[in-house]
Design an enzyme around this catalytic site. Structure first.
Site, PDB file in Angstrom:
ATOM      1  N   CYS A  53     -16.414 115.819  30.403  1.00  0.00           N
ATOM      2  CA  CYS A  53     -17.453 114.818  30.143  1.00  0.00           C
ATOM      3  C   CYS A  53     -17.692 114.600  28.655  1.00  0.00           C
ATOM      4  O   CYS A  53     -18.471 113.743  28.265  1.00  0.00           O
ATOM      5  CB  CYS A  53     -18.754 115.200  30.850  1.00  0.00           C
TER       6      CYS A  53
ATOM      7  N   CYS B 180     -29.356 113.323  40.342  1.00  0.00           N
ATOM      8  CA  CYS B 180     -27.925 113.432  40.032  1.00  0.00           C
ATOM      9  C   CYS B 180     -27.479 112.135  39.372  1.00  0.00           C
ATOM     10  O   CYS B 180     -27.909 111.054  39.780  1.00  0.00           O
ATOM     11  CB  CYS B 180     -27.103 113.612  41.308  1.00  0.00           C
ATOM     12  N   SER B 181     -26.605 112.235  38.369  1.00  0.00           N
ATOM     13  CA  SER B 181     -26.136 111.024  37.694  1.00  0.00           C
ATOM     14  C   SER B 181     -25.338 110.163  38.669  1.00  0.00           C
ATOM     15  O   SER B 181     -24.834 110.643  39.669  1.00  0.00           O
ATOM     16  CB  SER B 181     -25.286 111.394  36.485  1.00  0.00           C
TER      17      SER B 181
ATOM     18  N   HIS C 263     -22.737 107.197  34.784  1.00  0.00           N
ATOM     19  CA  HIS C 263     -21.908 108.188  34.098  1.00  0.00           C
ATOM     20  C   HIS C 263     -20.423 107.956  34.370  1.00  0.00           C
ATOM     21  O   HIS C 263     -19.810 108.682  35.149  1.00  0.00           O
ATOM     22  CB  HIS C 263     -22.357 109.582  34.563  1.00  0.00           C
TER      23      HIS C 263
END
Ligand SMILES: [Zn+2]
Lengths: 381, 146
Positions: free
Chosen positions: A81, A201-202, A329
């Site tokens: 990430c 949560c993304s 994301h």
């Protein structure tokens, strides 16, 4: 060594684009960043492309085929990430070293839906559920629970982070979602891995973001300094040894190490920073990074949420873009998208969500494995 | 103490010794320079980089719960909820695994709770058709602890 500045940057609205190719998404952001500074692909000395899911497939070169095959060096960068931020850092190194004057960075991702497979052994044994859970919602839940068990941080406080970031994204047209999510809604959403509910949560989305980096001298020569933003620090760390690291992912040591180096490089302290885009892949993660980045004393992060200090208008606004939780994301693009957000504020162009008088901004990402990348950006007076 | 791997069985983790004869064991490495206990057999110490004074040791099968999460959503086919747990072993080493025989309620679990490591064949075969030995955490047997 020369200073490095960002002269152009932009991102597409994050979303799901099943009918578009990954290179088309990357090309769109690349051209937007070039247009932002009025340059062409012929002005670029090199290109760094951040992408995770298609790492072996030369995505950088495929983007060049869309926007102009000038034959410049292209490097494909992957670092979990921290991929997009690592592409920025590689470009920064190339310019600092004097090898290049002007570099294009593109981060792009097309994400699979649902839970991401962390990989591992390929002997046919499913270890998920046997060796606990290796899935990211749980890995970050465990790290949050470590904080909760030590300091009494509550489910409600973790959920408050998600409320805040979703609220911020209602002011960001490029975020995946623009919806308010009140506290009860966040807490009553499907529990994925305690204390992270689905709204903590993304969002896995597709997206791309790009930036054009240039030596400050060259930018001055080309008359591009008036909208440029200076990179005051670029810092990258891998996880230093910590006792439980083999069992419990340690996002703290890796961020603290990276932050210490970044503040030192920039010659500033956490209290000098006006806004932060940090890696809220889960609500629990953002909580930890308040302390890891030095925004408060250890154990005080929950209080920051309670008192709204990290909300727009508060003492140190965090993830005014909506963050990974609501903006989305797209892994390879994330580290460049948070640079886009900070640059927008430092240029005073963020509209409704503008952080007033922003002079110094910080971007932070962590990649599982682990990597941490931090950039500190400064408005040029 | 060495890490043994049977030809007829597979192990769920690289630090779990599964010998042909006798009981499975958790294997670690003790660094003679910095005294850290690392999981599995190591060519160098992850803490100090030492490559010479390393000793394979058997890790304790008793420990204390350090952190956890109750997992409600996992891959299709994986039974939920379950407790994913981080356990500090007595004498060094920290393991991740599934904590069984407890209420699946985060409020009923406490840091420091004593747990035992139990070994068991799991209900899966590897792609060579061999049974697989795994380990689980369970609340410690209070009677035996005295
Ligand atoms: Zn050592």
């Amino acid at each position: 060594m020369t200073n490095v500045v960002i002269v152009g940057t932009d991102m597409i609205k994050f979303g799901r684009f099943p009918d578009r190719s990954i290179e088309a998404l990357g090309a769109e952001a690349a051209l937007m960043a070039l247009d932002d500074c009025g340059l062409s692909i012929h002005d670029m000395d090199a290109m760094y492309c951040g992408n995770l899911m298609y790492a072996p497939h030369m995505i950088g070169q495929r983007i060049m085929k869309e926007i102009g095959q000038t034959g410049i060096p292209v490097m494909n960068v992957t670092n979990a990430c921290a991929t997009g931020a690592a592409a920025i850092r590689e470009a920064w190194i190339g310019i600092k070293a004097g090898v290049y004057d002007t570099v294009l960075c593109v981060g792009v991702e097309k994400m699979p839906k649902g839970l991401l497979d962390p990989g591992g052994e390929d002997d046919g044994i499913q270890r998920e559920g046997i060796l606990g859970s290796g899935l990211m919602p749980c890995v970050f839940a465990e790290a949050g629970m470590e904080h909760s068990l030590k300091y009494g941080t509550s489910f409600e406080q973790f959920a408050g982070i998600s409320v805040k970031n979703h609220h911020h994204s209602t002011m960001n047209p490029k975020a995946m979602y623009q919806i308010e999510t009140p506290l009860e809604m966040v807490m009553e959403a499907e529990m994925i891995s305690y204390p992270n509910t689905k709204l903590m949560c993304s969002v896995n989305v597709d997206g791309s973001a790009a930036a054009v980096l240039m030596s400050e001298d060259k930018a001055r020569e080309m008359g591009l300094l008036n909208r440029a933003v200076r990179i005051k620090a670029s810092s990258l760390s891998s996880d230093p040894y910590s006792q439980r690291n083999h069992a419990l992912s340690d996002w703290n040591s890796v961020t603290r190490l990276c932050a210490r180096q970044a503040y030192e490089q920039a010659g500033c302290k956490p209290e000098d920073i006006d806004l932060i885009e940090l890696h809220d892949c889960f609500a629990t993660a953002e909580m930890l990074h308040y302390e890891n980045l030095g925004l408060c004393e250890d154990g005080q992060a929950g209080r920051l949420v309670d008192e709204g200090e990290t909300t727009l208008g508060g003492r140190i606004p965090v993830n005014v873009s909506g963050g990974l939780l609501s903006k989305g994301h797209p892994i390879g693009a994330t580290g460049i998208a948070n640079v886009v957000e900070i640059v927008t504020h430092l240029r005073d162009e963020a509209g409704e969500r503008q952080v007033k008088d922003a002079r110094l901004g910080l971007t932070h990402v962590v990649g599982a494995g682990a990597a941490c990348a931090i950039h500190i950006l400064e408005r040029i007076e | 103490m060495t890490l043994e791997l049977s030809n007829d069985k597979c192990s769920v983790a690289p630090y779990l010794s599964v010998p042909n004869e006798g009981a499975p064991a958790l294997i670690g490495t003790l660094c003679g320079v910095c005294d850290e206990v690392l999981l599995g057999v190591r060519v160098a110490c992850g803490n100090c980089g030492n490559r010479k004074n390393l000793k394979a040791v058997k890790l304790s099968e008793k420990g204390k719960l350090y952190a956890f999460s109750v997992v409600y959503r996992s891959f299709p086919g994986v039974k939920t909820p379950f407790v994913s747990a981080i356990v500090d072993l007595e004498g060094g080493g920290t393991l991740k695994g599934t904590l069984r025989n407890v209420e699946q309620d985060p409020h009923s679990l406490a840091q420091g709770m004593p747990v035992d490591v139990v070994f068991e064949e799991i209900d899966q075969k590897d792609n060579k058709g061999r049974p697989c030995t795994g380990y689980f955490f369970e609340p410690a047997d209070q009677d035996q602890r005295g």
